[in-house]
Design an enzyme around this catalytic site. Structure first.
Site, PDB file in Angstrom:
ATOM      1  N   SER A 147      66.834  30.327 -20.809  1.00  0.00           N
ATOM      2  CA  SER A 147      67.019  29.721 -22.118  1.00  0.00           C
ATOM      3  C   SER A 147      65.764  28.922 -22.490  1.00  0.00           C
ATOM      4  O   SER A 147      64.665  29.468 -22.475  1.00  0.00           O
ATOM      5  CB  SER A 147      68.290  28.863 -22.111  1.00  0.00           C
ATOM      6  OG  SER A 147      68.674  28.498 -23.408  1.00  0.00           O
ATOM      7  N   ARG A 216      77.667  20.095 -30.212  1.00  0.00           N
ATOM      8  CA  ARG A 216      77.933  20.752 -28.927  1.00  0.00           C
ATOM      9  C   ARG A 216      79.026  21.807 -29.069  1.00  0.00           C
ATOM     10  O   ARG A 216      78.939  22.888 -28.471  1.00  0.00           O
ATOM     11  CB  ARG A 216      78.343  19.708 -27.893  1.00  0.00           C
ATOM     12  CG  ARG A 216      78.657  20.272 -26.514  1.00  0.00           C
ATOM     13  CD  ARG A 216      77.437  20.909 -25.874  1.00  0.00           C
ATOM     14  NE  ARG A 216      77.652  21.141 -24.444  1.00  0.00           N
ATOM     15  CZ  ARG A 216      76.747  21.652 -23.635  1.00  0.00           C
ATOM     16  NH1 ARG A 216      75.561  22.002 -24.107  1.00  0.00           N
ATOM     17  NH2 ARG A 216      77.005  21.823 -22.348  1.00  0.00           N
ATOM     18  N   ASP A 306      74.734  38.328 -24.619  1.00  0.00           N
ATOM     19  CA  ASP A 306      74.086  37.143 -25.191  1.00  0.00           C
ATOM     20  C   ASP A 306      73.897  37.337 -26.691  1.00  0.00           C
ATOM     21  O   ASP A 306      73.150  38.215 -27.123  1.00  0.00           O
ATOM     22  CB  ASP A 306      72.735  36.936 -24.511  1.00  0.00           C
ATOM     23  CG  ASP A 306      72.093  35.591 -24.825  1.00  0.00           C
ATOM     24  OD1 ASP A 306      72.468  34.967 -25.840  1.00  0.00           O
ATOM     25  OD2 ASP A 306      71.203  35.174 -24.062  1.00  0.00           O
ATOM     26  N   HIS A 335      75.497  33.959 -23.324  1.00  0.00           N
ATOM     27  CA  HIS A 335      74.242  33.332 -22.915  1.00  0.00           C
ATOM     28  C   HIS A 335      74.381  32.545 -21.617  1.00  0.00           C
ATOM     29  O   HIS A 335      73.467  32.523 -20.785  1.00  0.00           O
ATOM     30  CB  HIS A 335      73.774  32.416 -24.050  1.00  0.00           C
ATOM     31  CG  HIS A 335      72.461  31.752 -23.805  1.00  0.00           C
ATOM     32  ND1 HIS A 335      71.279  32.450 -23.673  1.00  0.00           N
ATOM     33  CD2 HIS A 335      72.131  30.434 -23.671  1.00  0.00           C
ATOM     34  CE1 HIS A 335      70.280  31.611 -23.477  1.00  0.00           C
ATOM     35  NE2 HIS A 335      70.769  30.385 -23.459  1.00  0.00           N
ATOM     36  N   ASP A 336      75.509  31.899 -21.424  1.00  0.00           N
ATOM     37  CA  ASP A 336      75.717  31.052 -20.242  1.00  0.00           C
ATOM     38  C   ASP A 336      75.918  31.833 -18.948  1.00  0.00           C
ATOM     39  O   ASP A 336      76.136  31.219 -17.887  1.00  0.00           O
ATOM     40  CB  ASP A 336      76.920  30.127 -20.456  1.00  0.00           C
ATOM     41  CG  ASP A 336      76.536  28.809 -21.099  1.00  0.00           C
ATOM     42  OD1 ASP A 336      75.335  28.575 -21.294  1.00  0.00           O
ATOM     43  OD2 ASP A 336      77.443  28.010 -21.412  1.00  0.00           O
TER      44      ASP A 336
END
EC number: 2.3.1.31
Length: 357
Positions: A147, A216, A306, A335-336
């Protein structure tokens, strides 16, 4: 409620600090009169100092890579302290010990806050280089990160190709897309809309926590995937603080509350703007030609689910950089996945390190 002293308490006791009184000039010409860099080290340098691995962390990460990438550390793992000297530093602009918006401004004695200058990924890497130089390190076996960390990896290859032996960039692109910039700006606007924001000059004891939590929550929707959330939450309900909530709502509220307990709003703005400025070709020439000029061996890790940095972006990197290869992490976590599928990521890094022997 997060305050500056609480942030200081989050810096692990194993953290080391490097201080430089030499002014640092950012890419866009602002001056930081002094620098403090928080970093961690595992293992020891070998005789010829050729066993260094540099880990670059992501947006809300810290130098504590053995915490957020725990499964990568240990005997026989990719980051084996008995074999390598592993270094991870907190990036410039962050709030875990390195100079950033929560740091005292020498000119005023107060924290920088909104007065902290615009910085770039290149600035972060230049600060890391200053740290490593002070530690007497002239050669890096591998620079690795995901990232925001992956963006730093790429800049290492362009700024200091004589120092890095090889690179591994995960879930990153060579330049931030309009899609990613839009995501970042929407999150920043959530922070700006908080009544405590005050143009970034908020009281340390009264930060814009609602805005940061909302940012967030938005980010978490981009860090995962449709498939992951549908499988994990679907339309299930549960009791929450505000009555019956969809499970996904409860989860996102929880993630928002967790972040405001460990992060700072000005820092979030500073780092997301740095990510938006990411472009390896800025000031270097045409994008494709700049990528073709990368001479270092680099392994690019692409995550098939992602939605922030889609496979096409990593495939472009691998196609244009002459010594690049690409790996795919075929998982539904979005993505994580680089934080979730640690066992698979560990094997990929280990395999790449073995190729470098």
């Amino acid at each position: 409620m997060m305050c500056m002293k609480a942030l200081e308490a989050l810096v692990s006791p194993q953290t080391l600090f490097y201080t430089s009184n030499e002014p640092f000039i950012t890419e866009f010409g602002a001056t930081l009169p002094e620098l403090q860099v928080a970093y961690r080290m595992w293992g020891r340098l070998n005789a010829d100092k050729s066993n260094v691995i540099v880990i670059c962390h992501a947006l809300t990460g810290s130098a504590d890579a053995d915490d957020w990438w725990e499964g990568m550390f240990g005997t026989g793992k990719a980051f084996d302290p008995s074999e390598y000297c592993i270094i991870c530093s907190n990036v410039l602009g962050s709030c875990y010990g390195t100079t950033g918006p929560t740091s005292p401004n020498p000119a005023t004695g107060n924290r920088y806050g909104a007065d902290f200058p615009l910085i770039t990924i290149r600035d972060m890497v230049r600060v890391q280089h200053r740290l490593l130089t002070a530690l007497g390190i002239e050669r890096i076996k591998l620079v690795v990160g995901a990232s925001l960390g992956g963006m730093q990896v790429l800049e290492w290859g362009f700024l200091y190709p004589e120092m890095a032996q090889a690179l591994m960039a995960m879930g990153a692109s060579g330049r931030h897309s309009a899609w990613c910039i839009g995501q970042s700006e929407a999150q920043r606007q959530a922070i700006y809309a908080d009544r405590h924001w005050n143009g970034g000059s908020y009281a340390p004891e009264q930060p814009p926590n609602h805005g940061l939590a909302a940012a967030r929550m938005m980010a978490m929707c981009s860090y995962r995937s449709f498939e992951n959330y549908q499988e994990r939450f679907g339309r299930t309900m549960q009791q929450g603080r505000q009555g019956a909530l969809f499970s996904i709502e409860s989860y996102l509220h929880h993630q928002g509350r967790k972040l405001v307990e460990r992060f700072d709003a000005n820092t979030y703005v500073t780092l997301t703007k740095a990510m938006d400025m990411h472009d390896v070709a800025r000031g270097r020439g045409e994008y494709e030609e700049v990528l073709r000029s990368m001479t270092l061996p680099i392994e690019v890790l692409s995550i098939n689910s992602d939605i922030l940095y889609p496979m096409e972006e990593q495939e472009e990197l691998a196609e244009l950089m002459p010594n690049a290869s690409i790996l795919y992490l075929d998982e539904p976590y979005g993505h994580d996945a680089f934080l979730i599928e640690v066992e698979k990521v560990n094997q990929m890094v280990n395999d790449f390190l073995n190729k470098l022997e």
